[in-house]
Design a protein around this motif. Structure first.
Motif, mmCIF file in Angstrom:
data_model
loop_
_atom_site.group_PDB
_atom_site.id
_atom_site.type_symbol
_atom_site.label_atom_id
_atom_site.label_comp_id
_atom_site.label_asym_id
_atom_site.label_seq_id
_atom_site.Cartn_x
_atom_site.Cartn_y
_atom_site.Cartn_z
ATOM 1 N N GLU A 190 57.203 -29.996 9.030
ATOM 2 C CA GLU A 190 56.144 -30.045 9.813
ATOM 3 C C GLU A 190 55.749 -28.939 11.200
ATOM 4 O O GLU A 190 54.915 -28.688 11.917
ATOM 5 C CB GLU A 190 54.921 -31.629 10.047
ATOM 6 C CG GLU A 190 55.168 -32.434 8.912
ATOM 7 C CD GLU A 190 54.567 -33.680 9.200
ATOM 8 O OE1 GLU A 190 54.321 -33.942 10.644
ATOM 9 O OE2 GLU A 190 54.821 -34.464 8.137
ATOM 10 N N LEU A 191 57.520 -29.148 11.778
ATOM 11 C CA LEU A 191 57.610 -28.492 12.850
ATOM 12 C C LEU A 191 57.681 -27.018 12.948
ATOM 13 O O LEU A 191 57.906 -25.851 13.614
ATOM 14 C CB LEU A 191 58.967 -28.877 13.787
ATOM 15 C CG LEU A 191 58.781 -30.531 14.105
ATOM 16 C CD1 LEU A 191 59.649 -30.843 14.815
ATOM 17 C CD2 LEU A 191 57.258 -30.547 14.799
ATOM 18 N N LEU A 192 57.702 -26.338 11.800
ATOM 19 C CA LEU A 192 58.043 -24.791 11.201
ATOM 20 C C LEU A 192 56.836 -23.739 11.608
ATOM 21 O O LEU A 192 57.151 -23.265 12.733
ATOM 22 C CB LEU A 192 58.152 -24.635 9.917
ATOM 23 C CG LEU A 192 59.071 -25.062 8.774
ATOM 24 C CD1 LEU A 192 59.245 -24.968 7.636
ATOM 25 C CD2 LEU A 192 60.046 -24.384 9.554
ATOM 26 N N ILE A 193 55.731 -24.172 11.552
ATOM 27 C CA ILE A 193 54.762 -23.648 12.786
ATOM 28 C C ILE A 193 54.438 -23.007 13.982
ATOM 29 O O ILE A 193 54.577 -22.872 15.243
ATOM 30 C CB ILE A 193 52.999 -23.975 11.961
ATOM 31 C CG1 ILE A 193 53.583 -23.185 10.185
ATOM 32 C CG2 ILE A 193 52.297 -22.925 12.343
ATOM 33 C CD1 ILE A 193 53.762 -22.113 9.887
ATOM 34 N N PRO A 194 54.304 -25.244 13.995
ATOM 35 C CA PRO A 194 54.959 -24.768 15.932
ATOM 36 C C PRO A 194 55.590 -24.442 16.492
ATOM 37 O O PRO A 194 56.079 -23.515 17.516
ATOM 38 C CB PRO A 194 54.894 -26.516 16.146
ATOM 39 C CG PRO A 194 54.431 -27.140 14.518
ATOM 40 C CD PRO A 194 54.412 -26.350 14.082
ATOM 41 N N GLY A 195 57.012 -23.961 15.689
ATOM 42 C CA GLY A 195 58.592 -23.979 15.852
ATOM 43 C C GLY A 195 58.611 -22.069 16.543
ATOM 44 O O GLY A 195 58.236 -21.762 17.200
ATOM 45 N N LEU A 196 57.039 -21.984 15.398
ATOM 46 C CA LEU A 196 57.566 -20.348 15.374
ATOM 47 C C LEU A 196 56.479 -20.184 16.588
ATOM 48 O O LEU A 196 56.827 -18.873 17.667
ATOM 49 C CB LEU A 196 56.245 -19.985 14.350
ATOM 50 C CG LEU A 196 55.551 -18.467 13.882
ATOM 51 C CD1 LEU A 196 57.610 -17.616 14.247
ATOM 52 C CD2 LEU A 196 55.702 -18.347 12.636
ATOM 53 N N VAL A 197 55.345 -20.658 16.781
ATOM 54 C CA VAL A 197 54.214 -20.666 17.867
ATOM 55 C C VAL A 197 55.198 -20.804 18.843
ATOM 56 O O VAL A 197 54.726 -19.575 20.342
ATOM 57 C CB VAL A 197 52.831 -21.865 17.874
ATOM 58 C CG1 VAL A 197 52.136 -22.019 19.623
ATOM 59 C CG2 VAL A 197 52.377 -21.706 16.534
#
Length: 307
Positions: A173-180
């Motif tokens: 679940e942290l892939l997109i927040p990590g990308l941001v």
């Protein structure tokens, strides 16, 4: 090497004390913590006096700092105004932010270094111009715009991800927040790697390796990339602390209860114990990351020696 590490550790002591002192002073001039604790309704004089005495706010600032530092060296970061131990807040917040930071760093390294090598070797060609333009756009767009846009498109409109991260915050679940979180740093890593590759590919040792008939991939990975990564490692090492401390916006957008969330709540409620405690640990993270980066120099470039 051993003497160098010991000397650096000794040098970290005054830096740590100076940084925590400045943070403590700045946090204590933000406002009256008791007023923030009481909320919109003003505390009566007796209650305010009792609260100041309970949390040690009736003492001079210098005495509060000495008491705090004495407790820190015993692992006691104080108690938040809600009665919860700051170490308890850290035990739930830091693992989440560490996972988020790991995702962001991996994205920076894998994508940023790869794009930097490709564009550095293809300098002046269309792929180079396209990546440079893309990184300039990423740097120009604020993180909160990128986060809200991806949350709206991927989470709300298309349903590919959950708009908000669950309380357990797994890596998936942290892939997109990590990308941001890594977006701006990713652009800088790409441009920094590109510049370093383009400069070093004209060096004498690279021409010598090519003249020896070494395969292209070995020249790039064993000779060119290894020396070109020194400024990139410096940036990434310092960026770890920035990502952990600067995750407030990303964690607010995706409802991640990490370090950034706790810092935001502490600042909003003027909870000095929480803010100072979390920032103290972040200072230690900065110092340790800088030490590790210095030691990695010798691994990347054998010509570097430590006296």
């Amino acid at each position: 090497m051993g003497r160098y590490v010991v000397r650096r550790l000794v040098q970290m002591v005054p830096v740590f004390i100076g940084a925590t002192l400045l943070i403590f002073l700045m946090v204590n001039v933000m406002g009256d913590p008791v007023a923030g604790l009481c909320g919109d309704r003003q505390c009566d004089a007796a209650t305010a006096t009792q609260l100041r005495k309970e949390f040690g706010l009736d003492q001079p600032v210098w005495q509060q700092y000495l008491t705090y530092m004495g407790n820190v060296f015993t692992g006691d970061f104080g108690t938040a105004f809600n009665g919860q131990e700051v170490t308890e807040l850290m035990s739930t917040a830091f693992p989440v932010t560490i996972r988020l930071t790991i995702v962001a760093i991996l994205i920076e390294v894998l994508i940023g270094v790869t794009l930097g090598v490709v564009t550095g070797l293809q300098r002046g060609r269309p792929v180079d111009s396209g990546v440079l333009l893309l990184t300039l756009v990423v740097i120009s767009v604020p993180t909160f715009v990128t986060g809200l846009l991806l949350q709206l498109l991927l989470g709300v409109e298309w349903g590919w991800i959950r708009p908000s991260v669950s309380s357990s915050a797994p890596f998936g679940e942290l892939l997109i927040p990590g990308l941001v979180l890594a977006s701006v740093s990713l652009a800088y890593v790409t441009r920094l790697t590109r510049t370093s590759i383009a400069e070093n590919r004209r060096s004498g040792y690279v021409r010598t390796a090519i003249a020896k008939g070494l395969p292209r991939h070995r020249v790039v990975t064993r000779h060119l990339l290894r020396n070109s990564l020194i400024p990139v490692v410096t940036f990434i090492g310092s960026d770890i602390g920035f990502l952990m401390g600067g995750a407030i916006v990303t964690e607010r957008i995706f409802n991640i209860h990490g370090v950034g969330y706790q810092l935001y709540q502490g600042i909003l409620r003027q909870n000095t114990q929480t803010v100072v405690g979390f920032v103290t640990v972040l200072v230690l993270v900065f110092l340790l990351c800088n030490l590790v980066v210095d030691l990695l120099y010798a691994v990347l470039d054998p010509r570097i020696r430590y006296a």
